[in-house]
Design a protein around this motif. Structure first.
Motif, PDB file in Angstrom:
ATOM      1  N   UNK A 152       0.842  -1.374   0.054  1.00 54.75           N
ATOM      2  CA  UNK A 152       0.040  -0.033   0.422  1.00 54.75           C
ATOM      3  C   UNK A 152       0.677   1.198  -0.332  1.00 54.75           C
ATOM      4  N   UNK A 153       1.922   1.057   0.174  1.00 47.58           N
ATOM      5  CA  UNK A 153       3.085   1.771  -0.291  1.00 47.58           C
ATOM      6  C   UNK A 153       3.208   3.162   0.623  1.00 47.58           C
ATOM      7  N   UNK A 154       2.899   2.738   2.165  1.00 50.08           N
ATOM      8  CA  UNK A 154       3.217   2.783   3.473  1.00 50.08           C
ATOM      9  C   UNK A 154       4.815   2.985   4.303  1.00 50.08           C
ATOM     10  N   UNK A 155       5.340   1.376   3.873  1.00 54.98           N
ATOM     11  CA  UNK A 155       6.320   1.599   4.044  1.00 54.98           C
ATOM     12  C   UNK A 155       7.122   1.777   2.734  1.00 54.98           C
ATOM     13  N   UNK A 156       8.616   2.005   3.080  1.00 58.27           N
ATOM     14  CA  UNK A 156       9.489   2.773   1.496  1.00 58.27           C
ATOM     15  C   UNK A 156      10.748   2.278   2.560  1.00 58.27           C
ATOM     16  N   UNK A 157      11.167   1.545   1.288  1.00 62.30           N
ATOM     17  CA  UNK A 157      12.825   1.670   1.697  1.00 62.30           C
ATOM     18  C   UNK A 157      14.002   2.448   0.422  1.00 62.30           C
ATOM     19  N   UNK A 158      15.349   2.798   1.069  1.00 59.05           N
ATOM     20  CA  UNK A 158      16.110   3.428  -0.104  1.00 59.05           C
ATOM     21  C   UNK A 158      17.847   3.466   0.394  1.00 59.05           C
ATOM     22  N   UNK A 159      18.274   2.531  -0.944  1.00 53.20           N
ATOM     23  CA  UNK A 159      19.592   2.489  -1.154  1.00 53.20           C
ATOM     24  C   UNK A 159      20.073   3.640  -0.855  1.00 53.20           C
ATOM     25  N   UNK A 160      21.579   3.409   0.064  1.00 55.12           N
ATOM     26  CA  UNK A 160      22.234   4.842   0.586  1.00 55.12           C
ATOM     27  C   UNK A 160      21.901   5.475  -0.418  1.00 55.12           C
ATOM     28  N   UNK A 161      22.708   5.501  -1.536  1.00 56.92           N
ATOM     29  CA  UNK A 161      23.712   5.860  -2.362  1.00 56.92           C
ATOM     30  C   UNK A 161      22.332   7.068  -3.150  1.00 56.92           C
ATOM     31  N   UNK A 162      21.200   6.622  -2.914  1.00 61.86           N
ATOM     32  CA  UNK A 162      20.006   8.248  -3.644  1.00 61.86           C
ATOM     33  C   UNK A 162      19.281   8.395  -2.347  1.00 61.86           C
ATOM     34  N   UNK A 163      19.022   7.844  -1.181  1.00 64.62           N
ATOM     35  CA  UNK A 163      18.034   8.387  -0.524  1.00 64.62           C
ATOM     36  C   UNK A 163      18.109   9.993  -0.588  1.00 64.62           C
ATOM     37  N   UNK A 164      17.354  10.875  -0.056  1.00 61.41           N
ATOM     38  CA  UNK A 164      16.698  12.162  -0.344  1.00 61.41           C
ATOM     39  C   UNK A 164      16.978  12.865  -1.823  1.00 61.41           C
ATOM     40  N   UNK A 165      16.899  11.695  -2.651  1.00 57.38           N
ATOM     41  CA  UNK A 165      16.909  12.316  -4.243  1.00 57.38           C
ATOM     42  C   UNK A 165      16.202  11.436  -4.441  1.00 57.38           C
ATOM     43  N   UNK A 166      15.587  10.182  -4.975  1.00 55.67           N
ATOM     44  CA  UNK A 166      15.345   9.240  -5.463  1.00 55.67           C
ATOM     45  C   UNK A 166      13.282   8.751  -4.240  1.00 55.67           C
ATOM     46  N   UNK A 167      12.852   9.217  -4.882  1.00 50.94           N
ATOM     47  CA  UNK A 167      10.976   8.941  -4.188  1.00 50.94           C
ATOM     48  C   UNK A 167      10.957   8.226  -4.988  1.00 50.94           C
ATOM     49  N   UNK A 168      10.232   6.606  -4.679  1.00 51.42           N
ATOM     50  CA  UNK A 168       9.141   5.851  -4.961  1.00 51.42           C
ATOM     51  C   UNK A 168       7.758   6.024  -4.644  1.00 51.42           C
ATOM     52  N   UNK A 169       6.935   5.634  -5.204  1.00 51.60           N
ATOM     53  CA  UNK A 169       5.744   5.531  -5.054  1.00 51.60           C
ATOM     54  C   UNK A 169       4.734   4.598  -5.943  1.00 51.60           C
ATOM     55  N   UNK A 170       3.782   4.235  -5.444  1.00 51.40           N
ATOM     56  CA  UNK A 170       2.532   3.313  -7.125  1.00 51.40           C
ATOM     57  C   UNK A 170       1.008   3.999  -6.470  1.00 51.40           C
ATOM     58  N   UNK A 171       0.932   3.092  -7.564  1.00 51.48           N
ATOM     59  CA  UNK A 171      -0.675   3.615  -7.852  1.00 51.48           C
ATOM     60  C   UNK A 171      -1.718   2.639  -7.731  1.00 51.48           C
ATOM     61  N   UNK A 172      -1.634   2.137  -6.875  1.00 57.08           N
ATOM     62  CA  UNK A 172      -2.484   0.270  -7.063  1.00 57.08           C
ATOM     63  C   UNK A 172      -3.760   0.506  -8.383  1.00 57.08           C
ATOM     64  N   UNK A 173      -4.277   1.762  -7.609  1.00 53.51           N
ATOM     65  CA  UNK A 173      -5.909   1.693  -9.494  1.00 53.51           C
ATOM     66  C   UNK A 173      -5.462   2.073 -10.661  1.00 53.51           C
ATOM     67  N   UNK A 174      -4.409   2.403 -10.808  1.00 52.35           N
ATOM     68  CA  UNK A 174      -3.556   2.125 -12.092  1.00 52.35           C
ATOM     69  C   UNK A 174      -2.870   1.507 -12.645  1.00 52.35           C
ATOM     70  N   UNK A 175      -2.226   0.691 -11.438  1.00 47.02           N
ATOM     71  CA  UNK A 175      -0.979  -1.032 -11.852  1.00 47.02           C
ATOM     72  C   UNK A 175       0.013  -0.052 -12.048  1.00 47.02           C
ATOM     73  N   UNK A 176       0.316   1.361 -11.497  1.00 46.08           N
ATOM     74  CA  UNK A 176       1.565   1.463 -11.678  1.00 46.08           C
ATOM     75  C   UNK A 176       2.568   1.851 -10.555  1.00 46.08           C
ATOM     76  N   UNK A 177       3.936   1.718 -10.756  1.00 49.85           N
ATOM     77  CA  UNK A 177       4.904   1.902  -9.651  1.00 49.85           C
ATOM     78  C   UNK A 177       5.719   3.051 -10.717  1.00 49.85           C
ATOM     79  N   UNK A 178       6.473   3.814  -9.872  1.00 46.28           N
ATOM     80  CA  UNK A 178       7.063   5.358 -10.118  1.00 46.28           C
ATOM     81  C   UNK A 178       8.373   5.599  -9.536  1.00 46.28           C
ATOM     82  N   UNK A 179       8.947   5.364  -9.957  1.00 46.78           N
ATOM     83  CA  UNK A 179      10.243   6.319  -9.437  1.00 46.78           C
ATOM     84  C   UNK A 179      10.820   7.539  -9.586  1.00 46.78           C
TER      85      UNK A 179
END
Length: 125
Positions: free
Chosen positions: A53-80
């Protein structure tokens, strides 16, 4: 589940890109989703992941603070969303879906059963 990634391209250092990954065949609501990348001559590495449900996220240290992951289950799509891109971010980016433990994100490649074909991201001036 079939995954199709898109949104890659050539961008200057400091620029931004938004990757998308569209799923078909089955609903993605019961899957952990993640992004991985592979640079030439290097092993595939974890970038980011989120639970069903997107409530819990983890990132590699190299991208933390610069990249954001998210999802829209209704659209069946993942984003970065990738901001402040650096030359070392250059790689083929892959999206992946794993159904073993959808309640949590994962950085482990073996916990993902389905993989997209990859989209190239090149950061260069």
């Amino acid at each position: 589940v079939q995954l199709q990634a898109c949104g890659g391209g050539l961008v200057q250092p400091g620029g931004s890109l938004r990757l998308s990954c569209t799923a078909s065949g089955r609903t993605i609501e019961t899957y952990t989703l993640g992004w991985f990348r592979q640079a030439p001559g290097k092993d595939r590495e974890f970038v980011a992941s989120l639970n069903w449900n997107g409530a819990s996220t983890i990132y590699a240290d190299s991208v933390k603070g610069r990249f954001t992951i998210s999802r829209d289950n209704g659209k069946g799509t993942l984003y970065l969303q990738m901001n402040n891109l650096k030359p070392e971010d250059t790689a083929v980016y892959y999206c992946a879906a794993g159904g073993y433990h959808p309640e949590r994100p994962s950085f482990k490649t073996h916990e993902y059963e389905y993989w997209g074909q990859g989209t190239q991201v090149t950061v260069s001036s």
